[in-house]
Write a protein that holds these residues in place. Structure first.
Motif, PDB file in Angstrom:
ATOM      1  N   SER A  22       9.282  -4.272 -14.718  1.00 30.47           N
ATOM      2  CA  SER A  22       8.087  -4.658 -15.318  1.00 30.47           C
ATOM      3  C   SER A  22       6.925  -4.818 -14.353  1.00 30.47           C
ATOM      4  CB  SER A  22       8.209  -5.737 -15.962  1.00 30.47           C
ATOM      5  OG  SER A  22       9.301  -5.597 -17.091  1.00 30.47           O
ATOM      6  N   SER A  23       5.817  -4.964 -14.896  1.00 32.37           N
ATOM      7  CA  SER A  23       4.818  -5.498 -13.892  1.00 32.37           C
ATOM      8  C   SER A  23       3.610  -5.479 -14.458  1.00 32.37           C
ATOM      9  CB  SER A  23       4.500  -4.360 -12.635  1.00 32.37           C
ATOM     10  OG  SER A  23       3.936  -3.560 -12.961  1.00 32.37           O
ATOM     11  N   PRO A  24       2.526  -6.295 -14.061  1.00 35.36           N
ATOM     12  CA  PRO A  24       1.132  -6.233 -14.714  1.00 35.36           C
ATOM     13  C   PRO A  24       0.803  -4.538 -14.608  1.00 35.36           C
ATOM     14  CG  PRO A  24       0.789  -7.440 -12.825  1.00 35.36           C
ATOM     15  CD  PRO A  24       2.289  -7.275 -12.959  1.00 35.36           C
ATOM     16  N   SER A  25      -0.150  -4.236 -15.447  1.00 35.07           N
ATOM     17  CA  SER A  25      -0.556  -2.799 -15.462  1.00 35.07           C
ATOM     18  C   SER A  25      -1.079  -2.577 -14.249  1.00 35.07           C
ATOM     19  CB  SER A  25      -1.552  -2.478 -16.651  1.00 35.07           C
ATOM     20  OG  SER A  25      -1.886  -1.116 -16.739  1.00 35.07           O
ATOM     21  N   GLY A  26      -0.795  -1.595 -13.443  1.00 38.44           N
ATOM     22  CA  GLY A  26      -1.389  -1.052 -12.213  1.00 38.44           C
ATOM     23  C   GLY A  26      -0.872  -1.574 -10.976  1.00 38.44           C
ATOM     24  N   ALA A  27       0.256  -2.218 -11.073  1.00 43.51           N
ATOM     25  CA  ALA A  27       0.770  -2.875  -9.831  1.00 43.51           C
ATOM     26  C   ALA A  27       1.856  -1.798  -9.300  1.00 43.51           C
ATOM     27  CB  ALA A  27       1.723  -4.219 -10.287  1.00 43.51           C
ATOM     28  N   GLY A  28       2.054  -0.703  -9.887  1.00 45.97           N
ATOM     29  CA  GLY A  28       2.704   0.333  -9.558  1.00 45.97           C
ATOM     30  C   GLY A  28       4.027   0.567  -9.898  1.00 45.97           C
ATOM     31  N   LYS A  29       4.502   0.021 -11.032  1.00 47.04           N
ATOM     32  CA  LYS A  29       5.975   0.458 -11.577  1.00 47.04           C
ATOM     33  C   LYS A  29       6.161   1.881 -12.043  1.00 47.04           C
ATOM     34  CE  LYS A  29       4.776  -1.227 -16.047  1.00 47.04           C
ATOM     35  NZ  LYS A  29       3.608  -1.393 -15.771  1.00 47.04           N
ATOM     36  N   SER A  30       5.196   2.542 -12.546  1.00 43.77           N
ATOM     37  CA  SER A  30       5.561   3.897 -12.993  1.00 43.77           C
ATOM     38  C   SER A  30       5.695   4.702 -11.435  1.00 43.77           C
ATOM     39  CB  SER A  30       4.269   4.415 -13.556  1.00 43.77           C
ATOM     40  OG  SER A  30       4.045   3.808 -14.670  1.00 43.77           O
ATOM     41  N   THR A  31       4.997   4.464 -10.411  1.00 47.92           N
ATOM     42  CA  THR A  31       5.025   5.064  -9.370  1.00 47.92           C
ATOM     43  C   THR A  31       6.534   4.714  -8.765  1.00 47.92           C
ATOM     44  OG1 THR A  31       2.656   4.892  -8.721  1.00 47.92           O
ATOM     45  CG2 THR A  31       4.125   5.247  -6.812  1.00 47.92           C
ATOM     46  N   GLU A 144      -8.580  -2.494  -7.812  1.00 49.81           N
ATOM     47  CA  GLU A 144      -8.658  -1.291  -7.175  1.00 49.81           C
ATOM     48  C   GLU A 144      -7.767  -0.303  -7.623  1.00 49.81           C
ATOM     49  OE1 GLU A 144     -11.198  -0.337  -5.029  1.00 49.81           O
ATOM     50  OE2 GLU A 144     -11.723  -2.448  -5.554  1.00 49.81           O
ATOM     51  N   ARG A 145      -6.526  -0.875  -7.488  1.00 53.05           N
ATOM     52  CA  ARG A 145      -5.585   0.405  -8.137  1.00 53.05           C
ATOM     53  C   ARG A 145      -5.660   0.895  -9.596  1.00 53.05           C
ATOM     54  NH1 ARG A 145       0.168  -1.971  -5.680  1.00 53.05           N
ATOM     55  NH2 ARG A 145      -0.445  -2.067  -3.433  1.00 53.05           N
ATOM     56  N   LEU A 146      -6.142   0.053 -10.239  1.00 49.66           N
ATOM     57  CA  LEU A 146      -6.611   0.462 -11.631  1.00 49.66           C
ATOM     58  C   LEU A 146      -7.987   1.572 -11.665  1.00 49.66           C
ATOM     59  CD1 LEU A 146      -5.974  -2.853 -13.738  1.00 49.66           C
ATOM     60  CD2 LEU A 146      -4.734  -0.485 -14.130  1.00 49.66           C
ATOM     61  N   ARG A 148      -8.848   3.319  -8.892  1.00 48.29           N
ATOM     62  CA  ARG A 148      -8.340   4.495  -8.121  1.00 48.29           C
ATOM     63  C   ARG A 148      -7.421   5.414  -9.062  1.00 48.29           C
ATOM     64  NH1 ARG A 148      -7.548   1.309  -3.355  1.00 48.29           N
ATOM     65  NH2 ARG A 148      -5.165   1.248  -3.909  1.00 48.29           N
ATOM     66  N   ARG A 149      -6.603   4.812  -9.871  1.00 50.86           N
ATOM     67  CA  ARG A 149      -5.668   5.420 -10.885  1.00 50.86           C
ATOM     68  C   ARG A 149      -6.574   6.487 -11.796  1.00 50.86           C
ATOM     69  NH1 ARG A 149      -1.213   2.830 -14.213  1.00 50.86           N
ATOM     70  NH2 ARG A 149      -3.413   2.009 -15.858  1.00 50.86           N
ATOM     71  N   ALA A 150      -7.979   6.032 -12.106  1.00 53.42           N
ATOM     72  CA  ALA A 150      -8.752   6.699 -12.867  1.00 53.42           C
ATOM     73  C   ALA A 150      -8.292   7.408 -14.042  1.00 53.42           C
ATOM     74  CB  ALA A 150      -9.407   7.823 -11.961  1.00 53.42           C
ATOM     75  N   ASP A 181       3.216  -4.131  -1.890  1.00 55.69           N
ATOM     76  CA  ASP A 181       2.205  -3.810  -1.059  1.00 55.69           C
ATOM     77  C   ASP A 181       2.260  -2.522  -0.110  1.00 55.69           C
ATOM     78  OD1 ASP A 181       0.262  -4.450   0.892  1.00 55.69           O
ATOM     79  OD2 ASP A 181       1.077  -6.111   1.575  1.00 55.69           O
ATOM     80  N   ASP A 182       3.417  -2.096   0.605  1.00 58.06           N
ATOM     81  CA  ASP A 182       3.482  -0.762   0.867  1.00 58.06           C
ATOM     82  C   ASP A 182       4.557  -0.109  -0.080  1.00 58.06           C
ATOM     83  OD1 ASP A 182       3.628   1.219   3.141  1.00 58.06           O
ATOM     84  OD2 ASP A 182       5.780   0.841   2.738  1.00 58.06           O
ATOM     85  N   VAL A 183       4.199   0.879  -0.540  1.00 55.81           N
ATOM     86  CA  VAL A 183       4.833   1.389  -1.626  1.00 55.81           C
ATOM     87  C   VAL A 183       6.386   1.834  -1.077  1.00 55.81           C
ATOM     88  CG1 VAL A 183       4.122   3.915  -1.546  1.00 55.81           C
ATOM     89  CG2 VAL A 183       4.923   2.871  -3.744  1.00 55.81           C
ATOM     90  N   GLU A 184       6.519   2.446  -0.002  1.00 57.83           N
ATOM     91  CA  GLU A 184       7.630   2.952   0.660  1.00 57.83           C
ATOM     92  C   GLU A 184       8.661   1.675   0.836  1.00 57.83           C
ATOM     93  OE1 GLU A 184       8.949   5.798   0.292  1.00 57.83           O
ATOM     94  OE2 GLU A 184       6.906   7.054   0.071  1.00 57.83           O
TER      95      GLU A 184
HETATM   96  P1  ADP Z   1       1.478   0.710 -13.440  1.00 53.96           P
HETATM   97  O1  ADP Z   1       2.745   1.779 -13.855  1.00 53.96           O
HETATM   98  O2  ADP Z   1       2.350  -0.414 -12.916  1.00 53.96           O
HETATM   99  O3  ADP Z   1       0.765   0.636 -14.133  1.00 53.96           O
HETATM  100  P2  ADP Z   1       1.041   2.958 -11.339  1.00 53.96           P
HETATM  101  O4  ADP Z   1       2.377   3.296 -10.778  1.00 53.96           O
HETATM  102  O5  ADP Z   1       0.374   3.572 -12.286  1.00 53.96           O
HETATM  103  O6  ADP Z   1       1.021   1.482 -12.005  1.00 53.96           O
HETATM  104  O7  ADP Z   1       0.043   2.573  -9.977  1.00 53.96           O
HETATM  105  C1  ADP Z   1      -1.367   2.315 -10.246  1.00 53.96           C
HETATM  106  C2  ADP Z   1      -2.259   3.281  -9.242  1.00 53.96           C
HETATM  107  O8  ADP Z   1      -1.757   2.331  -7.854  1.00 53.96           O
HETATM  108  C3  ADP Z   1      -1.454   4.579  -8.984  1.00 53.96           C
HETATM  109  O9  ADP Z   1      -2.949   5.370  -8.739  1.00 53.96           O
HETATM  110  C4  ADP Z   1      -0.584   4.518  -8.014  1.00 53.96           C
HETATM  111  O10 ADP Z   1      -0.796   5.900  -7.166  1.00 53.96           O
HETATM  112  C5  ADP Z   1      -1.232   3.310  -7.064  1.00 53.96           C
HETATM  113  N1  ADP Z   1      -0.168   2.724  -6.396  1.00 53.96           N
HETATM  114  C6  ADP Z   1       1.033   2.280  -6.662  1.00 53.96           C
HETATM  115  N2  ADP Z   1       1.671   1.603  -5.713  1.00 53.96           N
HETATM  116  C7  ADP Z   1       0.809   1.588  -4.568  1.00 53.96           C
HETATM  117  C8  ADP Z   1       0.836   0.743  -3.306  1.00 53.96           C
HETATM  118  N3  ADP Z   1       1.859   0.253  -2.815  1.00 53.96           N
HETATM  119  N4  ADP Z   1      -0.292   0.932  -2.525  1.00 53.96           N
HETATM  120  C9  ADP Z   1      -1.475   1.526  -2.941  1.00 53.96           C
HETATM  121  N5  ADP Z   1      -1.366   2.136  -4.208  1.00 53.96           N
HETATM  122  C10 ADP Z   1      -0.250   2.049  -4.989  1.00 53.96           C
END
Ligand code: ADP
Ligand code: 5GP
Length: 216
Positions: A22-31, A144-146, A148-150, A181-184
């Protein structure tokens, strides 16, 4: 071969686990979820049903099962959900049958659900559930991530940001809390959690037979 080598978890029958991200939307859980599924052949994604409309790029049956309100209500009435909740003014639920089938066939199941779903799953399945919460490094970066995800309009992004603090306030309902912070780096930590949880004694149901054989 040493006893240590034989302790490879894949040699023993193991209880499947329910792995919640789980995460707030945009934090990267789908990634993180996508990377995990690509890397872990024994892990299957639970596909939720939702009343929200399909977004460009999404596939019905793969990202979600997109259903009308009537169908969703019928599914609730027929007890077809393991859990369900109101999120962003829509309804989201986890269909029970596919999860049961995946666990029965010895697989682990990955859930991308909110804190309400995590709480309900924990009430139902207790020790079989592992809950991981992913935080953004800052609220500015989340915004910013939200952007950039566009995938969302400015209005939707504002609504997601407005809800983020509330979602983050449920961090203490999770077993693990990570900062993406760093996705990897974050992905490596999630993999470590999954590996360690799979090795828990309580999940290795085949271990008893092995121990008996060892000490016979
Ligand atoms: P969620 O599923 O939590 O809503 P997403 O996985 O869709 O979030 O990630 C939101 C955006 O941030 C996407 O464009 C993704 O590529 C990007 N992103 C995810 N993790 C990182 C990170 N560690 N650093 C920078 N950008 C990231
Ligand atoms: P989105 O509409 O952006 O795909 O998802 C919105 C939110 O709903 C996310 O926080 C996601 O985790 C959550 N969600 C998705 N499916 C389910 C579900 O089946 N149950 C619950 N409780 N939440 C879900």
């Amino acid at each position: 071969m040493s006893v240590y080598d034989q302790a490879d978890p894949h040699r023993f029958k193991r209880r499947g686990l329910l792995f919640v991200l789980s995460s707030p939307s945009g934090a990267g859980k789908s990634t993180i979820a996508r990377k995990l599924l690509a890397d872990e052949p024994d892990l299957y994604m639970s596909v939720s049903a939702t009343t929200r409309s399909i977004r460009p790029g999404e596939q019905d049956g793969k990202d979600y099962r997109f259903v009308g309100l009537e169908t969703f209500r019928d599914m609730v009435a027929n007890h077809e959900f393991l859990e369900w909740a109101h999120v962003f003014g829509e309804r989201y639920g986890t269909p029970k049958a596919p999860v049961d089938a995946m666990l029965k066939s010895g697989h682990d199941v990955l859930f991308d659900i909110d804190w309400q779903g995590a709480q309900q799953l924990h009430q139902i399945a207790g020790g079989d559930v592992v809950r991981v919460f992913i935080l953004p490094p800052s609220m500015e970066e989340l915004h910013e991530r939200l952007k950039r995800r566009a995938t969302d309009s400015e209005e939707i992004i504002d609504r997601r940001m407005a809800r983020a603090a509330n979602e983050i306030s449920h961090w203490d309902g999770y077993d693990y809390v990570l900062v993406n912070d760093d996705v990897e780096d974050c992905f490596a930590k999630v993999k470590t959690i999954l590996a360690a949880e799979r090795l828990k004694r309580s999940r290795q149901t085949g271990l008893i037979g092995f121990i008996r054989g060892l000490t016979r």
